[in-house]
Design an enzyme around this catalytic site. Structure first.
Site, PDB file in Angstrom:
ATOM      1  N   ASP A 171       0.862  -1.173   0.000  1.00 26.50           N
ATOM      2  CA  ASP A 171       0.000   0.000   0.000  1.00 26.50           C
ATOM      3  C   ASP A 171       0.902   1.227   0.000  1.00 26.50           C
ATOM      4  O   ASP A 171       1.891   1.261   0.735  1.00 26.50           O
ATOM      5  CB  ASP A 171      -0.883  -0.002   1.260  1.00 26.50           C
ATOM      6  CG  ASP A 171      -2.046   0.974   1.120  1.00 26.50           C
ATOM      7  OD1 ASP A 171      -2.295   1.434  -0.019  1.00 26.50           O
ATOM      8  OD2 ASP A 171      -2.695   1.267   2.129  1.00 26.50           O
ATOM      9  N   GLU A 255      -2.266  -1.877  -5.480  1.00 29.30           N
ATOM     10  CA  GLU A 255      -3.637  -1.449  -5.728  1.00 29.30           C
ATOM     11  C   GLU A 255      -3.672  -0.742  -7.073  1.00 29.30           C
ATOM     12  O   GLU A 255      -2.803   0.071  -7.382  1.00 29.30           O
ATOM     13  CB  GLU A 255      -4.075  -0.498  -4.615  1.00 29.30           C
ATOM     14  CG  GLU A 255      -5.558  -0.485  -4.400  1.00 29.30           C
ATOM     15  CD  GLU A 255      -5.909   0.275  -3.142  1.00 29.30           C
ATOM     16  OE1 GLU A 255      -6.440  -0.358  -2.216  1.00 29.30           O
ATOM     17  OE2 GLU A 255      -5.656   1.467  -3.078  1.00 29.30           O
ATOM     18  N   ASP A 351      -2.254   1.857   6.867  1.00 29.29           N
ATOM     19  CA  ASP A 351      -1.572   1.441   5.636  1.00 29.29           C
ATOM     20  C   ASP A 351      -1.255  -0.057   5.650  1.00 29.29           C
ATOM     21  O   ASP A 351      -1.303  -0.727   4.621  1.00 29.29           O
ATOM     22  CB  ASP A 351      -0.271   2.233   5.441  1.00 29.29           C
ATOM     23  CG  ASP A 351      -0.557   3.667   5.006  1.00 29.29           C
ATOM     24  OD1 ASP A 351      -1.724   3.958   4.676  1.00 29.29           O
ATOM     25  OD2 ASP A 351       0.376   4.492   5.017  1.00 29.29           O
TER      26      ASP A 351
END
Ligand code: ZN
Length: 392
Positions: A171, A255, A351
């Site tokens: 992330d 992501e 995170d």
């Protein structure tokens, strides 16, 4: 380390290459407006004699360097249509880095630290690393008054098998540049800040000078040198980070579209403006955005080198779902940094929660589909494109 005469010639060749790019691009635009198809690299080389007729100075350039421009332009279109790059643009003097390429006729003597280039002769250079494989071409470029020779080589390599066996989710964020699902994280580079205050000081001093005056030119050079310095530090940081992660993990999940999402959420809408827009805007912001996409690009090709792979998962609730009990709610994420599950009380850095969820989503995608095959196929395709370009 070219001598004065060589530098003058190289500047000319680079200028001519830019001229041919712009002429060919203008012709492509005109063709397009007349509803004609985009011309291939082969067709564009037929335009060269007429260009040389109109602009006699183009005849000074080694003609292969001008042909390479048409190859590059054709490749730029190809990348655009494949969704890998923006639409080609005109090249402005001084803005885009000046370069030209030799596909043949060169000689390299690494032991003597010198390279022979057609029409330019022998040029000494500082060796940065060993040249392995068959040399396919040499690109000469200039950045901030320094000349570089980039040597592209080809060699047969066996499909590597990853030495690592783990899968990791990543992330990215502002406070932590990247957080891994195994709990480690990478802090942002703080040395940027120091150079950025220097940069704004130089920029202010430049704005006080009379435009195009001697002092203005000097100030401008300081600004561009600092820009280059920051860019170098960022590149170095990204390479070290992506290499380390790629070596340690066979599977990497990130992501998808994270960068676009974050910029959007910072700005918000007119009716509902976002918070901390100022902090998130500006130079820092754009550098971060670029860093994240470059980071991902590096991870992707380094994974291909190491025999591992990278997959991007759609960003659905990755920041709101509890990795412990699965409870999904917006209120789970109390602040930017803290995640506390409203159901089971699991608390962790937000995170890290994101990274864990990304990893799980990635593994789930692999289990239920042919994502892996698709990833492999697209990696194969882009290598194939490069090979075709070089063959042409
Ligand atoms: Zn929970």
């Amino acid at each position: 380390m070219p001598n004065g005469a060589q530098q003058r010639d190289m500047r000319r060749y680079a200028g001519n290459a830019r001229k041919v790019w712009n002429l060919a691009f203008a012709q492509q635009q005109a063709n397009h407006e007349a509803d004609e198809k985009f011309a291939s690299a082969m067709v564009m080389t037929y335009w060269l004699p007429a260009m040389k007729e109109t602009f006699a100075f183009l005849k000074d350039s080694p003609s292969q360097t001008l042909q390479q421009v048409t190859t590059d332009l054709a490749f730029a279109y190809k990348n655009f249509f494949a969704g890998r790059a923006d639409f080609p643009k005109f090249k402005k003097k001084g803005k885009s880095s000046d370069s030209f390429r030799f596909p043949q006729g060169f000689k390299l003597e690494p032991h003597n630290n010198r390279v022979f280039l057609p029409k330019l002769g022998w040029i000494c250079y500082r060796n940065s690393r060993a040249v392995v494989g068959t040399i396919k071409n040499i690109t000469v470029s200039c950045t901030n008054g320094q000349w570089f020779a980039s040597i592209q080589t080809e060699q047969e390599v066996a499909q590597p098998l990853p030495t690592a066996t783990t899968a990791v989710g990543i992330d990215v964020g502002i406070a932590r540049f990247a957080t891994l699902s195994d709990g480690t994280f990478i802090a942002p580079v703080n040395s940027f800040k120091q150079h950025q205050s220097k940069l704004s000081r130089y920029q202010r001093s430049m704005s006080r000078k009379v435009k195009f005056s001697k002092n203005w030119q000097k100030a401008r050079q300081k600004v561009s040198k600092t820009h280059a310095r920051i860019a170098n530090m960022r590149r170095d940081f990204l390479h070290k980070t992506s290499t380390a992660i790629s070596k340690n993990h066979a599977m990497i999940f990130v992501e998808d579209l994270k960068v676009a999402n974050m910029s959007k959420s910072a700005k918000g809408t007119a009716a509902k403006p976002g918070r901390k827009v100022r902090q998130k805007a500006g130079l820092n912001r754009s550098i971060l955005d670029q860093s994240w996409s470059e980071f991902r690009r590096q991870l992707e090709y380094k994974q291909a080198w190491n025999g591992g792979w990278l997959d991007a998962v759609p960003p659905q609730y990755t920041s709101q779902e509890c990795p412990c009990c699965g409870h999904t709610a917006k209120d789970n994420r109390k602040t930017q940094a803290h995640f506390v599950c409203l159901d089971c009380g699991f608390a962790e850095h937000a995170d890290l929660v994101g990274a864990i969820n990304i990893r799980r989503a990635g593994l789930a995608r692999l289990a239920c589909g042919d994502t892996l095959l698709e990833v492999r196929a697209s990696a194969q395709e882009s290598t194939e494109d490069t090979r075709q370009l070089l063959a042409a």
